[in-house]
Write a protein that holds these residues in place. Structure first.
Motif, PDB file in Angstrom:
ATOM      1  N   VAL A 283      14.603   3.838  16.077  1.00  7.72           N
ATOM      2  CA  VAL A 283      15.243   2.997  15.058  1.00  7.72           C
ATOM      3  C   VAL A 283      14.150   2.252  14.295  1.00  7.72           C
ATOM      4  O   VAL A 283      13.311   1.569  14.892  1.00  7.72           O
ATOM      5  CB  VAL A 283      16.221   1.995  15.700  1.00  7.72           C
ATOM      6  N   THR A 284      14.138   2.399  12.994  1.00  9.98           N
ATOM      7  CA  THR A 284      13.110   1.755  12.169  1.00  9.98           C
ATOM      8  C   THR A 284      13.693   0.562  11.418  1.00  9.98           C
ATOM      9  O   THR A 284      14.911   0.412  11.294  1.00  9.98           O
ATOM     10  CB  THR A 284      12.528   2.745  11.155  1.00  9.98           C
ATOM     11  N   ILE A 285      12.787  -0.245  10.887  1.00 14.95           N
ATOM     12  CA  ILE A 285      13.234  -1.367  10.071  1.00 14.95           C
ATOM     13  C   ILE A 285      13.959  -0.873   8.828  1.00 14.95           C
ATOM     14  O   ILE A 285      14.895  -1.521   8.341  1.00 14.95           O
ATOM     15  CB  ILE A 285      12.046  -2.286   9.699  1.00 14.95           C
ATOM     16  N   ASP A 286      13.589   0.319   8.332  1.00 12.54           N
ATOM     17  CA  ASP A 286      14.317   0.892   7.190  1.00 12.54           C
ATOM     18  C   ASP A 286      15.767   1.190   7.570  1.00 12.54           C
ATOM     19  O   ASP A 286      16.689   0.922   6.789  1.00 12.54           O
ATOM     20  CB  ASP A 286      13.637   2.177   6.705  1.00 12.54           C
ATOM     21  N   ASP A 287      15.974   1.755   8.769  1.00 10.85           N
ATOM     22  CA  ASP A 287      17.340   2.028   9.212  1.00 10.85           C
ATOM     23  C   ASP A 287      18.149   0.741   9.289  1.00 10.85           C
ATOM     24  O   ASP A 287      19.326   0.702   8.888  1.00 10.85           O
ATOM     25  CB  ASP A 287      17.324   2.694  10.594  1.00 10.85           C
ATOM     26  N   ILE A 288      17.533  -0.310   9.799  1.00  5.70           N
ATOM     27  CA  ILE A 288      18.240  -1.587   9.935  1.00  5.70           C
ATOM     28  C   ILE A 288      18.600  -2.152   8.563  1.00  5.70           C
ATOM     29  O   ILE A 288      19.706  -2.673   8.357  1.00  5.70           O
ATOM     30  CB  ILE A 288      17.369  -2.571  10.746  1.00  5.70           C
ATOM     31  N   ARG A 289      17.693  -2.027   7.597  1.00  2.00           N
ATOM     32  CA  ARG A 289      17.978  -2.534   6.248  1.00  2.00           C
ATOM     33  C   ARG A 289      19.053  -1.713   5.551  1.00  2.00           C
ATOM     34  O   ARG A 289      19.941  -2.253   4.888  1.00  2.00           O
ATOM     35  CB  ARG A 289      16.687  -2.547   5.438  1.00  2.00           C
TER      36      ARG A 289
ATOM     37  N   GLU B 263      15.701  -9.115  16.596  1.00  3.89           N
ATOM     38  CA  GLU B 263      14.433  -9.588  16.035  1.00  3.89           C
ATOM     39  C   GLU B 263      13.950  -8.696  14.898  1.00  3.89           C
ATOM     40  O   GLU B 263      13.415  -9.192  13.895  1.00  3.89           O
ATOM     41  CB  GLU B 263      13.372  -9.645  17.142  1.00  3.89           C
ATOM     42  N   MET B 264      14.111  -7.394  15.043  1.00  6.89           N
ATOM     43  CA  MET B 264      13.719  -6.495  13.952  1.00  6.89           C
ATOM     44  C   MET B 264      14.491  -6.830  12.685  1.00  6.89           C
ATOM     45  O   MET B 264      13.929  -6.890  11.584  1.00  6.89           O
ATOM     46  CB  MET B 264      13.959  -5.042  14.351  1.00  6.89           C
ATOM     47  N   ARG B 265      15.780  -7.069  12.825  1.00  3.39           N
ATOM     48  CA  ARG B 265      16.609  -7.359  11.651  1.00  3.39           C
ATOM     49  C   ARG B 265      16.279  -8.700  11.032  1.00  3.39           C
ATOM     50  O   ARG B 265      16.228  -8.836   9.802  1.00  3.39           O
ATOM     51  CB  ARG B 265      18.089  -7.315  12.037  1.00  3.39           C
ATOM     52  N   THR B 266      16.063  -9.725  11.858  1.00  9.35           N
ATOM     53  CA  THR B 266      15.891 -11.078  11.323  1.00  9.35           C
ATOM     54  C   THR B 266      14.462 -11.378  10.884  1.00  9.35           C
ATOM     55  O   THR B 266      14.240 -12.287  10.089  1.00  9.35           O
ATOM     56  CB  THR B 266      16.332 -12.129  12.365  1.00  9.35           C
ATOM     57  N   THR B 267      13.476 -10.634  11.411  1.00  7.41           N
ATOM     58  CA  THR B 267      12.078 -10.908  11.057  1.00  7.41           C
ATOM     59  C   THR B 267      11.434  -9.819  10.211  1.00  7.41           C
ATOM     60  O   THR B 267      10.369 -10.043   9.630  1.00  7.41           O
ATOM     61  CB  THR B 267      11.225 -11.101  12.321  1.00  7.41           C
ATOM     62  N   GLY B 268      12.048  -8.624  10.174  1.00  9.22           N
ATOM     63  CA  GLY B 268      11.471  -7.532   9.403  1.00  9.22           C
ATOM     64  C   GLY B 268      10.312  -6.833  10.082  1.00  9.22           C
ATOM     65  O   GLY B 268       9.652  -5.980   9.474  1.00  9.22           O
ATOM     66  N   ARG B 269      10.046  -7.156  11.347  1.00  4.53           N
ATOM     67  CA  ARG B 269       8.949  -6.502  12.070  1.00  4.53           C
ATOM     68  C   ARG B 269       9.409  -5.185  12.683  1.00  4.53           C
ATOM     69  O   ARG B 269      10.603  -4.979  12.907  1.00  4.53           O
ATOM     70  CB  ARG B 269       8.405  -7.432  13.149  1.00  4.53           C
ATOM     71  N   ASP B 270       8.448  -4.307  12.999  1.00  7.92           N
ATOM     72  CA  ASP B 270       8.808  -3.001  13.514  1.00  7.92           C
ATOM     73  C   ASP B 270       9.022  -3.033  15.032  1.00  7.92           C
ATOM     74  O   ASP B 270       8.763  -4.043  15.696  1.00  7.92           O
ATOM     75  CB  ASP B 270       7.781  -1.938  13.115  1.00  7.92           C
ATOM     76  N   PHE B 271       9.476  -1.911  15.553  1.00  8.47           N
ATOM     77  CA  PHE B 271       9.851  -1.818  16.959  1.00  8.47           C
ATOM     78  C   PHE B 271       8.699  -2.176  17.885  1.00  8.47           C
ATOM     79  O   PHE B 271       8.864  -2.980  18.820  1.00  8.47           O
ATOM     80  CB  PHE B 271      10.346  -0.399  17.271  1.00  8.47           C
ATOM     81  N   ALA B 272       7.517  -1.592  17.670  1.00  7.71           N
ATOM     82  CA  ALA B 272       6.395  -1.812  18.585  1.00  7.71           C
ATOM     83  C   ALA B 272       5.999  -3.280  18.647  1.00  7.71           C
ATOM     84  O   ALA B 272       5.716  -3.823  19.729  1.00  7.71           O
ATOM     85  CB  ALA B 272       5.206  -0.948  18.162  1.00  7.71           C
TER      86      ALA B 272
END
Length: 444
Positions: free
Chosen positions: A246-252, A183-192
């Motif tokens: 793990v942050t959204i930046d790491d995923i990107r 979900e973080m990868r496909t939506t761009g939302r953060d972990f929390a």
């Protein structure tokens, strides 16, 4: 006529049922009762005899569970199921490594009755003891449902890959974490934000620690490693990291570099001993496991004869876990009694444990730095001192007052050397956050 071929009339289903007591009527327990009820004829044909629930135990007899309990014996104390004359096998779905679940396991096997469980924590902590008790009693100990839900990976390791020396076993073993990372990868939302959604959907508990901090995966990995390498489960020997950092930046950045981040459990035999680790991993997009998404699990086993095999499916939930429990019951009804850990309990050794510092591999590092002259030179010098070779560098933005990300990947190096370099880098005045490191798994 060849005596080994019996006439069809002699291969009839026995009328003597396997009588089952179920301890715990939560989601999975109700699923077991429903499967045995709804597929009774099919299961009897496959098992060679009927498999029927005769007694149950749970905390609240009056609770509406959506199924009828009419005709079942009821026990307030789960351990009483072991003593009932109308119970041949006990299914434990209570949970917890100690307490009522362990007491029930010991009581059941002590009476020479078969025991089936989905309790990964108990098997990880007490599996060899229970396996020895089962062998002494000539009874079955079965726990297929303890690892990867409906994926029959324990049976695969115990039976299908019995001819192989296993060199490595790894996989995505927690659906909650896989859902969050997807979900973080496909939506761009953060972990929390995604964790809150997972809790609302019932994928994560109110206290998500067990899942997101990697503990659930570690329990499952310890069982997989025990079957794969013939040793005792050793949860204390596993290096465990979760996905909170793990942050959204790491995923990107991972996507830009050709990777996808997954929480993996990995066990392999090395020159330093058995390496067991649970942590977020950069998985190449070319690897099949990179494309296992949402709440799905996948387990990869590598054998010297068969090569690489991968099993994929739903790793938790009512249907998949209940399916695995019933599969164990069918084996017991057929009279299949095999060592729970592939070999007799007395043959389970204690492998030397490879420390995480001895791990060799490539790494992703994200630094948050002030863009000042000499910063990258200082970072490069710290790596050079430890003989850590850099493969790539990505720098975004320019600011002398606000932190900007610097992302580096390394060639294969020792984890001990990398950690020493990062300790030096973390102390640099221009580095304003602790460095974030994720291991790269290139050989999947």
């Amino acid at each position: 006529m060849n005596s080994s071929h019996k006439p069809a009339a002699d291969r009839r289903v026995s009328t003597t049922p396997l009588r089952v007591g179920v301890a715990g009527l939560g989601t999975v327990g109700v699923g077991v009762v429903e499967i045995l009820r709804d597929h009774a004829a099919m299961i009897a044909a496959r098992a060679g005899r009927p498999v029927v629930v005769t007694a149950v135990s749970a905390r609240d007899q009056g609770r509406d569970r959506g199924i009828s309990l009419v005709g079942f014996g009821w026990e307030d104390d789960a351990a009483a199921l072991a003593a009932r004359d109308d119970v041949d096998v006990v299914v434990e779905l209570i949970g917890g490594s100690e307490g009522p679940a362990l007491h029930l396991a010991r009581a059941t096997l002590g009476r020479g009755k078969a025991f089936v469980t989905a309790n990964k924590a108990m098997i990880a902590a007490h599996g060899p003891e229970l396996a020895a008790a089962a062998e002494d009693a000539g009874a079955a100990l079965a726990f297929e449902a303890a690892v990867a839900g409906g994926i029959p990976i324990l049976k695969t390791l115990r039976e299908g890959l019995a001819a192989n020396a296993i060199t490595r076993v790894y996989g995505i073993l927690n659906g909650t974490c896989n859902y969050i990372l997807t979900e973080m990868r496909t939506t761009g939302r953060d972990f929390a934000d995604v964790l809150a959604q997972a809790q609302a959907l019932g994928y994560a508990e109110a206290d998500p620690t067990f899942d997101v901090d990697g503990i659930d995966t570690a329990h499952k990995l310890s069982i997989l490693a025990a079957l794969a390498f013939g040793g005792r489960p050793d949860i204390g020997a596993i290096h465990v990291e979760g996905i909170r950092h793990v942050t959204i930046d790491d995923i990107r950045f991972a996507e830009e570099l050709g990777f996808r981040i997954k929480l993996l459990g990995v066990a392999r035999m090395t020159d330093h001993g058995l390496e067991q680790r649970v942590h977020p991993s950069m998985v190449p997009l070319s690897a099949p496991v990179a494309h296992v998404e949402d709440v799905f699990n996948a387990v990869v086993a590598e054998g010297d004869a068969v090569g690489t095999t991968m099993s994929q499916g739903r790793g938790a939930g009512r249907g998949p876990t209940a399916s695995a429990v019933v599969a164990d019951l069918v084996d017991i009804a057929r009279g299949c009694v095999a060592p729970g850990f592939s070999v007799p309990a007395a043959a389970l050794g204690q492998h030397p444990s490879a420390p995480i510092e001895a791990h060799q591999g490539a790494f992703y590092i994200r630094l948050m730095v002030l863009d000042q002259p000499g910063v990258l030179a200082d970072v490069a010098r710290a790596f050079a001192v430890e003989h850590v070779s850099l493969e790539s560098l990505i720098q975004r933005g320019r600011s002398a007052v606000e932190a900007v990300p610097v992302v580096l990947t390394t060639h294969a190096t020792s984890e001990a050397a990398l950690r020493r370099a990062l300790d030096v880098i973390a102390a640099l005045p221009a580095v304003i956050e602790p460095p974030r490191m994720i291991r790269i798994e290139r050989s999947l």
